[in-house]
Write a protein that holds these residues in place. Structure first.
Motif, mmCIF file in Angstrom:
data_model
loop_
_atom_site.group_PDB
_atom_site.id
_atom_site.type_symbol
_atom_site.label_atom_id
_atom_site.label_comp_id
_atom_site.label_asym_id
_atom_site.label_seq_id
_atom_site.Cartn_x
_atom_site.Cartn_y
_atom_site.Cartn_z
ATOM 1 N N ASP A 117 0.808 -1.228 0.000
ATOM 2 C CA ASP A 117 0.000 0.000 0.000
ATOM 3 C C ASP A 117 0.838 1.274 0.000
ATOM 4 N N HIS A 118 2.188 1.118 0.026
ATOM 5 C CA HIS A 118 3.091 2.257 -0.111
ATOM 6 C C HIS A 118 4.484 1.706 -0.398
ATOM 7 N N GLU A 119 5.419 2.575 -0.705
ATOM 8 C CA GLU A 119 6.737 2.143 -1.178
ATOM 9 C C GLU A 119 7.503 1.312 -0.151
ATOM 10 N N ASN A 120 7.249 1.530 1.134
ATOM 11 C CA ASN A 120 7.996 0.813 2.161
ATOM 12 C C ASN A 120 7.209 -0.335 2.789
ATOM 13 N N ALA A 121 6.163 -0.780 2.112
ATOM 14 C CA ALA A 121 5.352 -1.881 2.637
ATOM 15 C C ALA A 121 6.164 -3.178 2.637
ATOM 16 N N LEU A 122 5.741 -4.115 3.483
ATOM 17 C CA LEU A 122 6.380 -5.425 3.534
ATOM 18 C C LEU A 122 5.537 -6.513 2.888
ATOM 19 N N TYR A 123 4.211 -6.317 2.853
ATOM 20 C CA TYR A 123 3.326 -7.365 2.363
ATOM 21 C C TYR A 123 2.306 -6.794 1.382
ATOM 22 N N PRO A 124 1.782 -7.640 0.483
ATOM 23 C CA PRO A 124 0.748 -7.185 -0.439
ATOM 24 C C PRO A 124 -0.503 -6.727 0.315
ATOM 25 N N ASN A 125 -1.225 -5.807 -0.296
ATOM 26 C CA ASN A 125 -2.482 -5.316 0.254
ATOM 27 C C ASN A 125 -3.535 -5.442 -0.833
ATOM 28 N N TRP A 126 -4.528 -6.304 -0.599
ATOM 29 C CA TRP A 126 -5.564 -6.581 -1.601
ATOM 30 C C TRP A 126 -6.865 -5.899 -1.190
ATOM 31 N N PRO A 127 -7.133 -4.673 -1.662
ATOM 32 C CA PRO A 127 -8.361 -3.982 -1.268
ATOM 33 C C PRO A 127 -9.596 -4.645 -1.900
ATOM 34 N N VAL A 128 -10.590 -4.939 -1.073
ATOM 35 C CA VAL A 128 -11.817 -5.573 -1.588
ATOM 36 C C VAL A 128 -13.076 -4.851 -1.106
ATOM 37 N N ALA A 129 -12.925 -3.651 -0.563
ATOM 38 C CA ALA A 129 -14.079 -2.858 -0.138
ATOM 39 C C ALA A 129 -13.911 -1.432 -0.664
ATOM 40 N N ALA A 130 -15.028 -0.842 -1.100
ATOM 41 C CA ALA A 130 -14.980 0.501 -1.690
ATOM 42 C C ALA A 130 -14.938 1.613 -0.640
ATOM 43 N N TRP A 131 -15.232 1.263 0.590
ATOM 44 C CA TRP A 131 -15.243 2.248 1.674
ATOM 45 C C TRP A 131 -14.818 1.560 2.966
ATOM 46 N N PRO A 132 -14.097 2.167 3.877
ATOM 47 C CA PRO A 132 -13.659 3.569 3.905
ATOM 48 C C PRO A 132 -12.745 3.950 2.732
ATOM 49 N N ASN A 133 -12.654 5.219 2.479
ATOM 50 C CA ASN A 133 -11.989 5.724 1.281
ATOM 51 C C ASN A 133 -10.494 5.433 1.234
ATOM 52 N N ASP A 134 -9.909 5.040 2.375
ATOM 53 C CA ASP A 134 -8.505 4.637 2.366
ATOM 54 C C ASP A 134 -8.250 3.573 1.314
ATOM 55 N N PHE A 135 -9.188 2.636 1.176
ATOM 56 C CA PHE A 135 -9.007 1.534 0.226
ATOM 57 C C PHE A 135 -8.982 2.041 -1.210
ATOM 58 N N GLN A 136 -9.789 3.052 -1.506
ATOM 59 C CA GLN A 136 -9.781 3.632 -2.848
ATOM 60 C C GLN A 136 -8.440 4.299 -3.138
ATOM 61 N N GLU A 137 -7.886 4.961 -2.130
ATOM 62 C CA GLU A 137 -6.593 5.622 -2.318
ATOM 63 C C GLU A 137 -5.479 4.598 -2.535
ATOM 64 N N ILE A 138 -5.543 3.490 -1.782
ATOM 65 C CA ILE A 138 -4.563 2.420 -1.968
ATOM 66 C C ILE A 138 -4.673 1.856 -3.377
ATOM 67 N N LEU A 139 -5.910 1.581 -3.806
ATOM 68 C CA LEU A 139 -6.142 0.981 -5.118
ATOM 69 C C LEU A 139 -5.629 1.881 -6.239
ATOM 70 N N LYS A 140 -5.906 3.170 -6.132
ATOM 71 C CA LYS A 140 -5.455 4.132 -7.141
ATOM 72 C C LYS A 140 -3.920 4.143 -7.214
ATOM 73 N N TRP A 141 -3.265 4.173 -6.069
ATOM 74 C CA TRP A 141 -1.806 4.164 -6.027
ATOM 75 C C TRP A 141 -1.246 2.886 -6.633
ATOM 76 N N GLN A 142 -1.838 1.752 -6.292
ATOM 77 C CA GLN A 142 -1.351 0.477 -6.811
ATOM 78 C C GLN A 142 -1.419 0.431 -8.335
ATOM 79 N N TRP A 143 -2.545 0.841 -8.890
ATOM 80 C CA TRP A 143 -2.707 0.765 -10.339
ATOM 81 C C TRP A 143 -1.833 1.774 -11.070
ATOM 82 N N GLU A 144 -1.801 3.007 -10.590
ATOM 83 C CA GLU A 144 -1.075 4.057 -11.303
ATOM 84 C C GLU A 144 0.433 3.936 -11.137
ATOM 85 N N GLN A 145 0.886 3.522 -9.963
ATOM 86 C CA GLN A 145 2.319 3.513 -9.687
ATOM 87 C C GLN A 145 2.974 2.153 -9.899
#
Length: 322
Positions: A117-145
Motif C-alpha cells: 500500500d506504499h513504497e515501504n510496505a512489507l506485504y501485499p495489500n488486496w483492497p476488496v471494499a470501496a469504503w472507507p476511502n482509504d481503500f480507494q486511495e490504496i487501489l489508485k496508487w497500486q494501479w497508477e504507480q
C-alpha cells in the motif's frame, strides 16, 4: 479444441514418465511450469534458454507422445513489495517469455501480482471494499504507480517476442475479475489477456459463462483452466466469500475446489465449452487439479472422462440448413 493438463500435478514423475502417463489418458496438450508457485519439474529455464540442441530434443520428446505445449506457466507475485520476492518473480517471467518465444509456445500464464500500500510496505495489500476511502486511495496508487507501468513494459516485451500473457483471475491479486483484466488490458495492451479459470469465478459469485462472454467479446481469453468449485451455503452464510479458513479444513470452508464435474454438472460444463467456441476460443482446456477429496490421479482421470464427451472438436463450417 484440445484437452490439456497443467503438469505440475505430476512433479514427482520425471519428464518422460509424465509424458507417457498423460498421453495414455488421452491428453493432447501440456502446460508446463517454469518456476514460481508451480515449480519447474519438467521445464528448466536455464537449461533450455538459448540452447537450440536441448530445445529440439525437448520438443521432439513431446511430439513423440503426440502432445503439444499449450503454455508455459510461472505464477508468482512480480509486484510483491519485498524486492527479493518481486525481483525473483520478474526474472522468471522474463525468462519464461523468452523461452516461450524460442520454443514457439504462444502463451505464458502467470498472476498479475499485488503490490503493497506504499513504497515501504512489507506485504501485499488486496483492497476488496470501496469504503472507507482509504481503500480507494490504496487501489489508485497500486494501479497508477505499480500495475500499469509494470504490465505495460511486459506487454511490449511479449509483443516483441510474439507471445501472449495469460493472467489468471485469482483472488488475492490485483487482476481477479473480468473487469480488472479488461482495465489492465486497456491500459497496457492486447498481448495481455486471461488465463480463465472458472473455479475462481464461481467463488467470487461470477457466472463463468457470462465471464467468457465479457472477455470473449474483447478477444481477451488467451488460455483456459478446467477446475471446479463447490459452494457450501451454510459456511458461506457464516464466513462470506472472502473466507480465510485454511484450505485443509474443507468442512468449515465457504467454498473449496473440486475436479471437473464434481462441483457443477455436465450441462454447466457443456455450456462453458460451447460458449468458449461461440466467442472464438478454439484452443486448449487445461486441467488443473486441486481437489482435496481425491488423489491426483483419480481427480485427473475423472476430469478427463467428464470433459471428453462435451469437447467441441469440429467447427460447423457452412450452415447447410439455412
Amino acid at each position: 479444441m484440445k484437452i490439456g493438463v497443467f503438469t505440475v500435478l505430476f512433479s514427482d514423475k520425471n519428464f518422460e514418465d509424465m509424458l507417457s502417463h498423460v498421453s495414455s489418458k488421452g491428453i493432447e496438450a501440456i502446460e508446463l511450469g517454469t518456476g514460481g508457485f508451480p515449480g519447474d519439474a519438467h521445464c528448466k529455464l536455464d537449461e533450455l534458454l538459448g540452447n537450440l540442441d536441448k530445445q529440439l530434443s525437448f520438443k521432439e520428446k513431446i511430439t513423440e507422445y503426440g502432445l503439444t505445449i499449450s503454455a508455459l506457466s510461472c505464477h508468482a507475485n512480480p509486484l510483491h513489495p519485498q524486492k527479493e520476492i518481486s525481483d525473483a518473480a520478474d526474472e522468471v517471467l522474463v525468462k519464461t517469455l523468452r523461452l516461450a518465444s524460442e520454443l514457439g509456445v504462444p502463451v505464458v500464464n502467470t498472476f498479475s501480482g499485488c503490490p503493497g500500500d506504499h513504497e515501504n510496505a512489507l506485504y501485499p495489500n488486496w483492497p476488496v471494499a470501496a469504503w472507507p476511502n482509504d481503500f480507494q486511495e490504496i487501489l489508485k496508487w497500486q494501479w497508477e504507480q505499480k500495475l500499469i507501468p509494470y504490465w505495460k513494459e511486459k506487454n511490449d516485451l511479449a509483443e516483441s517476442l510474439n507471445v501472449k500473457i495469460g493472467l489468471e483471475l485469482h483472488g488475492g491479486f490485483s487482476v481477479h475479475t473480468p473487469a480488472t483484466l479488461l482495465k489492465l488490458r486497456k491500459a497496457c495492451g492486447t498481448a495481455i489477456g486471461a488465463n480463465l479459470d472458472p473455479s475462481h469465478m464461481w467463488w467470487q459469485g461470477i457466472d463463468p459463462v457470462e465471464a467468457i462472454k465479457i472477455l470473449g467479446r474483447e478477444d481477451a481469453i488467451h488460455h483456459f483452466h478446467a477446475k471446479d468449485t463447490i459452494l457450501d451455503q451454510e459456511n458461506m452464510n457464516r464466513n462470506g466469500l472472502t473466507d480465510m479458513t485454511d484450505y485443509s479444513l474443507m468442512r468449515d470452508r465457504a467454498w473449496y475446489f473440486r475436479t471437473v464435474g464434481f462441483g457443477h454438472d455436465q450441462k454447466t460444463w457443456a455450456d462453458i465449452i460451447s460458449t468458449l467456441r461461440l466467442y472464438g476460443y478454439d484452443y486448449v482446456v487445461s486441467i488443473e487439479h486441486e481437489d482435496g477429496l481425491m488423489s491426483i490421479d483419480e481427480g485427473f482421470t475423472k476430469a478427463v472422462e467428464n470433459l471428453k464427451p462435451i469437447m467441441v472438436k469440429e467447427s460447423v463450417g457452412e450452415m447447410w440448413w439455412t
